[in-house]
Design an enzyme around this catalytic site. Structure first.
Site, mmCIF file in Angstrom:
data_model
loop_
_atom_site.group_PDB
_atom_site.id
_atom_site.type_symbol
_atom_site.label_atom_id
_atom_site.label_comp_id
_atom_site.label_asym_id
_atom_site.label_seq_id
_atom_site.Cartn_x
_atom_site.Cartn_y
_atom_site.Cartn_z
ATOM 1 C CG HIS A 103 -2.139 -0.811 1.079
ATOM 2 N ND1 HIS A 103 -3.285 -0.603 1.790
ATOM 3 C CD2 HIS A 103 -2.392 -1.848 0.248
ATOM 4 C CE1 HIS A 103 -4.202 -1.491 1.421
ATOM 5 N NE2 HIS A 103 -3.672 -2.263 0.495
ATOM 6 C CE1 TYR B 221 -4.967 4.168 8.824
ATOM 7 C CE2 TYR B 221 -5.368 4.203 11.181
ATOM 8 C CZ TYR B 221 -4.702 3.696 10.094
ATOM 9 O OH TYR B 221 -3.754 2.720 10.269
ATOM 10 N N PRO C 93 -3.525 0.506 18.820
ATOM 11 C CG PRO C 93 -5.337 -0.839 18.311
ATOM 12 C CD PRO C 93 -4.696 -0.124 19.426
ATOM 13 C CE LYS D 58 4.651 3.223 13.306
ATOM 14 N NZ LYS D 58 4.352 2.692 11.978
ATOM 15 C CE1 TYR E 237 -0.872 3.914 9.434
ATOM 16 C CE2 TYR E 237 0.068 3.117 7.372
ATOM 17 C CZ TYR E 237 -0.907 3.050 8.355
ATOM 18 O OH TYR E 237 -1.905 2.107 8.258
HETATM 19 C C1 LIG Z 1 -6.548 -8.528 20.653
HETATM 20 C C2 LIG Z 1 -5.363 -7.826 20.031
HETATM 21 C C3 LIG Z 1 -5.511 -7.155 18.803
HETATM 22 C C4 LIG Z 1 -4.434 -6.482 18.236
HETATM 23 N N1 LIG Z 1 -4.610 -5.799 17.062
HETATM 24 C C5 LIG Z 1 -3.569 -5.115 16.542
HETATM 25 C C6 LIG Z 1 -3.729 -4.384 15.358
HETATM 26 O O1 LIG Z 1 -4.786 -4.349 14.773
HETATM 27 N N2 LIG Z 1 -2.645 -3.698 14.896
HETATM 28 C C7 LIG Z 1 -1.423 -3.722 15.536
HETATM 29 O O2 LIG Z 1 -0.454 -3.121 15.083
HETATM 30 N N3 LIG Z 1 -1.261 -4.424 16.643
HETATM 31 C C8 LIG Z 1 -2.298 -5.113 17.161
HETATM 32 N N4 LIG Z 1 -2.121 -5.815 18.287
HETATM 33 C C9 LIG Z 1 -0.791 -5.830 18.846
HETATM 34 C C10 LIG Z 1 0.060 -6.921 18.203
HETATM 35 O O3 LIG Z 1 -0.713 -8.026 17.899
HETATM 36 C C11 LIG Z 1 1.182 -7.250 19.202
HETATM 37 O O4 LIG Z 1 1.970 -6.091 19.325
HETATM 38 C C12 LIG Z 1 2.025 -8.449 18.806
HETATM 39 O O5 LIG Z 1 1.290 -9.644 18.926
HETATM 40 C C13 LIG Z 1 3.259 -8.526 19.702
HETATM 41 O O6 LIG Z 1 3.903 -9.765 19.524
HETATM 42 P P1 LIG Z 1 4.632 -10.482 20.749
HETATM 43 O O7 LIG Z 1 5.212 -11.716 20.168
HETATM 44 O O8 LIG Z 1 5.497 -9.496 21.424
HETATM 45 O O9 LIG Z 1 3.490 -10.821 21.803
HETATM 46 P P2 LIG Z 1 2.262 -11.833 21.696
HETATM 47 O O10 LIG Z 1 1.755 -11.899 20.298
HETATM 48 O O11 LIG Z 1 1.326 -11.444 22.774
HETATM 49 O O12 LIG Z 1 2.901 -13.245 22.033
HETATM 50 C C14 LIG Z 1 3.272 -13.606 23.337
HETATM 51 C C15 LIG Z 1 3.214 -15.115 23.473
HETATM 52 O O13 LIG Z 1 3.662 -15.487 24.767
HETATM 53 C C16 LIG Z 1 2.797 -16.486 25.286
HETATM 54 N N5 LIG Z 1 2.872 -16.454 26.757
HETATM 55 C C17 LIG Z 1 2.309 -15.580 27.612
HETATM 56 N N6 LIG Z 1 2.619 -15.888 28.884
HETATM 57 C C18 LIG Z 1 3.398 -16.985 28.833
HETATM 58 C C19 LIG Z 1 4.025 -17.779 29.808
HETATM 59 N N7 LIG Z 1 3.889 -17.504 31.116
HETATM 60 N N8 LIG Z 1 4.765 -18.841 29.423
HETATM 61 C C20 LIG Z 1 4.912 -19.137 28.109
HETATM 62 N N9 LIG Z 1 4.320 -18.413 27.120
HETATM 63 C C21 LIG Z 1 3.583 -17.347 27.478
HETATM 64 C C22 LIG Z 1 1.437 -16.112 24.743
HETATM 65 O O14 LIG Z 1 0.529 -17.203 24.742
HETATM 66 C C23 LIG Z 1 1.800 -15.666 23.337
HETATM 67 O O15 LIG Z 1 1.774 -16.723 22.409
HETATM 68 C C24 LIG Z 1 -3.180 -6.488 18.873
HETATM 69 C C25 LIG Z 1 -3.028 -7.165 20.084
HETATM 70 C C26 LIG Z 1 -4.097 -7.827 20.670
HETATM 71 C C27 LIG Z 1 -3.915 -8.529 21.998
#
Ligand SMILES: Cc1cc2nc3c(=O)[nH]c(=O)nc-3n(C[C@H](O)[C@H](O)[C@H](O)COP(=O)(O)OP(=O)(O)OC[C@H]3O[C@@H](n4cnc5c(N)ncnc54)[C@H](O)[C@@H]3O)c2cc1C
Length: 402
Positions: free
Chosen positions: A75, A203, A295, A299, A387
């Site tokens: 995009h 947006y 969100p 980011k 962005y």
């Molecule tokens: C509902 C939701 C919607 C979102 N929508 C957007 C969006 O539209 N746009 C955007 O930019 N961002 C969005 N985000 C944010 C984005 O998805 C996150 O920033 C991204 O997932 C970060 O990745 P991560 O691997 O750091 O964390 P996560 O994806 O949260 O992964 C963490 C992992 O650790 C595991 N875990 C947790 N505790 C433990 C433990 N004690 N032991 C072992 N494993 C554990 C979890 O099960 C998970 O699999 C959203 C987040 C959520 C929650």
């Protein structure tokens, strides 16, 4: 108790943990992933969908961009709808050709999991009672797996376990500082197998509240509405959702909107949150474990990827070159980028949402600010630069091991 040994123990198989695992594997560094959920649950979570160019480049370096190249939608612009009028922000023209790519976090996760399976890398899904210990000395991870207690002895622990994880919670209180802002509304999101209302994201800033018309592919759309925190998903039938969305759109978009049954519907609260520092001895926090953004700026996933770019580089420097410079600089380098993304996400949220506590004066000032931004090349450039993602230097990852 069974004792395993590895170089890096990664807690969490979200995008941060899986990407770190893949980059370490490519550099020949041993690691194990420990995840509390099942593999099916992890691979079907619906979350983010916009990748910055630097995240796309990192996935390419990790060797997991084949589907992304085939199915990702580049995009070059976004639309902002305010006062019933759409304004295009030409991201590419304003940033010297940069763009973003629409590709779901679910797909990124699946690609990384498939690469992991092909390489037969060690992961423990459905691990229970995960504990991280002695990270200021000789780090260990304890957990239960299929009724057995396991201990992993390792050099480092990567806390990629999201906002509710165990790693940040294990840091002594006097070693950590957190910064937080909670917003008085949430996003009600709907995923539907209908073609997107427009080719680019819209947006929407309206008197009824914010809305976002996004997508995951040419046949799958993702729409969001700003809703009060007191609302529950059960309060929102599909029909009610589409009617409210139409009310927030301009006549042209309303006419083009294709509605259909939702395949996912959820409400996410909005929060800004940062942990300082992001390293505690031999424990590193990365991604949502260390910071959360609302969100609005797209980011969250991208920040997780940039943390992992810094962390994988630091660990490769340590193991391959015998240097601990990257490890020592990890927290500071990440936080510089994190705070800029926090600022942008907060600013976009502030500018585009309706706050109930806002006075008429504040509302007028906000309208004036938005009008200025959209009417000025300098204003639009500021928005576009942030962005598409601020640049960062990443070291070239060595070729895959045999
Ligand atoms: C509902 C939701 C919607 C979102 N929508 C957007 C969006 O539209 N746009 C955007 O930019 N961002 C969005 N985000 C944010 C984005 O998805 C996150 O920033 C991204 O997932 C970060 O990745 P991560 O691997 O750091 O964390 P996560 O994806 O949260 O992964 C963490 C992992 O650790 C595991 N875990 C947790 N505790 C433990 C433990 N004690 N032991 C072992 N494993 C554990 C979890 O099960 C998970 O699999 C959203 C987040 C959520 C929650």
């Amino acid at each position: 108790m069974e004792i395993l040994t590895t170089q890096v123990a990664i807690i969490g198989a979200g995008p941060a943990g899986l990407l770190l695992g893949q980059l370490l594997y490519k550099a020949g560094i041993e690691h194990i992933i420990i995840e509390q959920r099942s593999a099916d649950y992890v691979s079907s979570r619906i979350r983010a969908g916009i990748l910055e160019q630097v995240s796309v480049d990192l996935l390419k370096q990790a060797g997991v961009d084949q589907h992304l190249k085939e199915k990702g939608l580049p995009h070059s612009g976004i639309e902002i709808l305010t006062n019933g009028q759409k304004h295009r922000v030409d991201l590419s023209a304003l940033t010297g050709g940069k763009q973003v790519t629409v590709y779901g976090q679910t797909e990124v996760t699946k690609d990384l999991m498939a690469a992991r399976e092909t390489a037969q890398l060690r992961s423990f899904y459905e691990a229970k009672n995960v504990q991280v210990k002695d990270f200021y000395g000789t780090p260990k991870v304890h957990f239960e797996y299929q009724g057995q207690v396991l201990q992993i002895n390792c050099d480092f622990i990567a806390g990629c376990d999201g906002y509710h994880g165990v790693c940040r919670a294990s840091v002594p209180e006097d070693q950590i500082k957190t910064f937080e802002k909670v917003y008085p509304f949430g996003w009600l999101g709907i995923l539907a197998d209908v073609p997107p209302v427009a080719d680019e994201l819209i947006y929407v800033q309206s008197e009824r509240g914010f809305a976002l018309c996004s997508m995951r592919s040419e046949t799958r759309s993702r729409y969001y509405l700003q809703v009060p925190l007191t609302d529950r998903v059960e309060d929102w039938s599909d029909d009610r959702f589409w009617e409210e969305l139409k009310c927030r759109l301009d006549p042209e978009s309303r006419e083009h909107l294709v509605t259909g049954a939702s395949i996912e519907k959820s409400i996410a609260p909005l929060r800004s949150f940062v942990t300082e520092p992001m390293r505690f001895g031999k424990l590193f926090l990365a991604g949502d474990a260390a910071h959360i953004v609302p969100p609005t700026g797209a980011k969250g996933l991208n920040l997780a990827a940039s943390d992992i770019a810094y962390l994988s580089t630091a660990l490769i420097q340590y193991y391959v070159e015998g240097s601990d410079q990257g490890i020592n600089e990890y927290s500071e380098k990440c936080l510089q980028r994190v705070w800029k993304a926090e600022r942008f996400s907060w600013w976009m949220t502030h500018l585009l949402h309706r706050f109930e506590t806002e006075t008429e004066f504040e509302h007028k000032i906000k309208q004036a600010e938005l009008s200025y931004i959209l009417g000025s090349t300098a204003g639009k450039t500021t928005l576009a630069e942030n962005y598409v993602g601020l640049p960062y230097e990443i070291k070239t990852i060595p070729e895959p091991c045999a």
